[in-house]
Design an enzyme around this catalytic site. Structure first.
Site, PDB file in Angstrom:
ATOM      1  N   TYR A  23      37.708  46.837  46.777  1.00 17.24           N
ATOM      2  CA  TYR A  23      38.974  47.276  45.739  1.00 17.24           C
ATOM      3  C   TYR A  23      39.018  48.969  45.917  1.00 17.24           C
ATOM      4  O   TYR A  23      39.356  49.468  43.734  1.00 17.24           O
ATOM      5  CB  TYR A  23      37.836  47.108  44.174  1.00 17.24           C
ATOM      6  CG  TYR A  23      37.526  45.097  44.037  1.00 17.24           C
ATOM      7  CD1 TYR A  23      39.344  44.558  44.317  1.00 17.24           C
ATOM      8  CD2 TYR A  23      37.474  44.906  44.107  1.00 17.24           C
ATOM      9  CE1 TYR A  23      38.905  43.305  43.324  1.00 17.24           C
ATOM     10  CE2 TYR A  23      36.554  42.741  44.559  1.00 17.24           C
ATOM     11  CZ  TYR A  23      38.065  42.366  43.729  1.00 17.24           C
ATOM     12  OH  TYR A  23      38.158  40.909  44.345  1.00 17.24           O
ATOM     13  N   HIS A 100      47.015  42.841  40.373  1.00 11.86           N
ATOM     14  CA  HIS A 100      45.843  43.212  40.892  1.00 11.86           C
ATOM     15  C   HIS A 100      45.650  44.125  41.782  1.00 11.86           C
ATOM     16  O   HIS A 100      46.523  44.919  42.795  1.00 11.86           O
ATOM     17  CB  HIS A 100      45.596  40.908  42.286  1.00 11.86           C
ATOM     18  CG  HIS A 100      45.603  40.515  41.143  1.00 11.86           C
ATOM     19  ND1 HIS A 100      45.210  39.880  39.498  1.00 11.86           N
ATOM     20  CD2 HIS A 100      47.253  39.462  40.823  1.00 11.86           C
ATOM     21  CE1 HIS A 100      45.438  38.909  39.283  1.00 11.86           C
ATOM     22  NE2 HIS A 100      46.364  38.979  40.235  1.00 11.86           N
TER      23      HIS A 100
HETATM   24  O1  CA2 Z   1      41.945  42.051  42.841  1.00  6.94           O
HETATM   25  C1  CA2 Z   1      42.130  41.822  42.174  1.00  6.94           C
HETATM   26  O2  CA2 Z   1      42.511  42.913  41.373  1.00  6.94           O
HETATM   27  C2  CA2 Z   1      41.751  40.893  40.982  1.00  6.94           C
HETATM   28  O3  CA2 Z   1      42.392  40.798  40.415  1.00  6.94           O
HETATM   29  C3  CA2 Z   1      40.158  40.623  41.361  1.00  6.94           C
HETATM   30  C4  CA2 Z   1      39.346  39.759  40.743  1.00  6.94           C
HETATM   31  C5  CA2 Z   1      39.446  38.886  41.500  1.00  6.94           C
HETATM   32  O4  CA2 Z   1      38.705  37.325  41.011  1.00  6.94           O
HETATM   33  C6  CA2 Z   1      40.839  38.443  41.724  1.00  6.94           C
HETATM   34  O5  CA2 Z   1      41.145  37.360  42.658  1.00  6.94           O
HETATM   35  C7  CA2 Z   1      41.366  39.310  42.669  1.00  6.94           C
HETATM   36  C8  CA2 Z   1      38.300  39.811  40.825  1.00  6.94           C
HETATM   37  C9  CA2 Z   1      37.624  41.484  39.896  1.00  6.94           C
HETATM   38  C10 CA2 Z   1      36.040  41.723  40.334  1.00  6.94           C
HETATM   39  O6  CA2 Z   1      35.964  43.135  40.441  1.00  6.94           O
HETATM   40  C11 CA2 Z   1      34.552  44.028  41.159  1.00  6.94           C
HETATM   41  C12 CA2 Z   1      35.469  45.013  41.470  1.00  6.94           C
HETATM   42  C13 CA2 Z   1      34.447  45.742  41.688  1.00  6.94           C
HETATM   43  C14 CA2 Z   1      33.329  45.367  42.127  1.00  6.94           C
HETATM   44  C15 CA2 Z   1      32.814  43.811  41.873  1.00  6.94           C
HETATM   45  C16 CA2 Z   1      33.908  43.282  41.294  1.00  6.94           C
END
Ligand code: CA2
Length: 146
Positions: A23, A100
């Site tokens: 991310y 995303h």
């Molecule tokens: O890639 C993306 O933006 C997602 O929407 C992020 C979601 C995931 O469930 C989708 O499949 C794709 C997860 C968000 C979690 O965000 C975090 C960021 C940093 C650390 C931990 C979690």
């Protein structure tokens, strides 16, 4: 001037704090600040809202009806599960771009399914947090079509 709404769903408040290999290292507030400035440079107003609660996101969408021209949503994990959020996007009738940070199609199979994609104008994924700026361009371009 277009009024835009940026919605971020569950766990996106953790951006920049964990899993930087997936991310990136920008925090949500970095991302939102940059997006607000970018929208301003395009003569648009961007309002930002993040919640870990499905109902709060749905309430924010309902409140946007008739007030907001375009929505950008990173629904996080709700993307792959929430018929309620999909119905809310469809019922408010505001053009919506699905966003995303990661490329959900290159990840686990359960992330390949998107309920949001069924009601969105289009999807941007895999470009890291730069995708938030791409999504602003995409929704403004969509809104300016004849
Ligand atoms: O890639 C993306 O933006 C997602 O929407 C992020 C979601 C995931 O469930 C989708 O499949 C794709 C997860 C968000 C979690 O965000 C975090 C960021 C940093 C650390 C931990 C979690």
């Amino acid at each position: 001037m277009s009024n835009l709404l940026l919605l971020n769903g569950p766990n996106l408040n953790l951006l920049g704090t964990r899993q930087p290999e997936i991310y990136g290292s920008d925090t949500l507030s970095d991302v939102e600040d940059r997006a607000v400035e970018y929208a301003k440079s395009k003569s648009a107003v961007l309002d930002c809202f993040q919640s870990n609660h499905e109902g709060a996101l749905i309430d924010r969408l309902h409140a946007a009806r008739g007030r907001v021209d375009g929505v950008i949503i990173n629904a996080g994990g709700l993307t792959h599960t929430s018929i309620a959020l999909m119905d809310a996007i469809s019922s408010v009738e505001i053009p919506t771009v699905e966003l995303h940070v990661s490329n959900i199609h290159a990840r686990e199979e359960f992330r390949h399914v998107s309920y949001i994609g069924r009601v969105a104008v289009g999807q941007i994924c895999g470009f890291g947090t730069y995708g938030y700026l791409l999504a602003i361009d995409a929704i403004l371009n969509h809104l300016s079509r004849p």
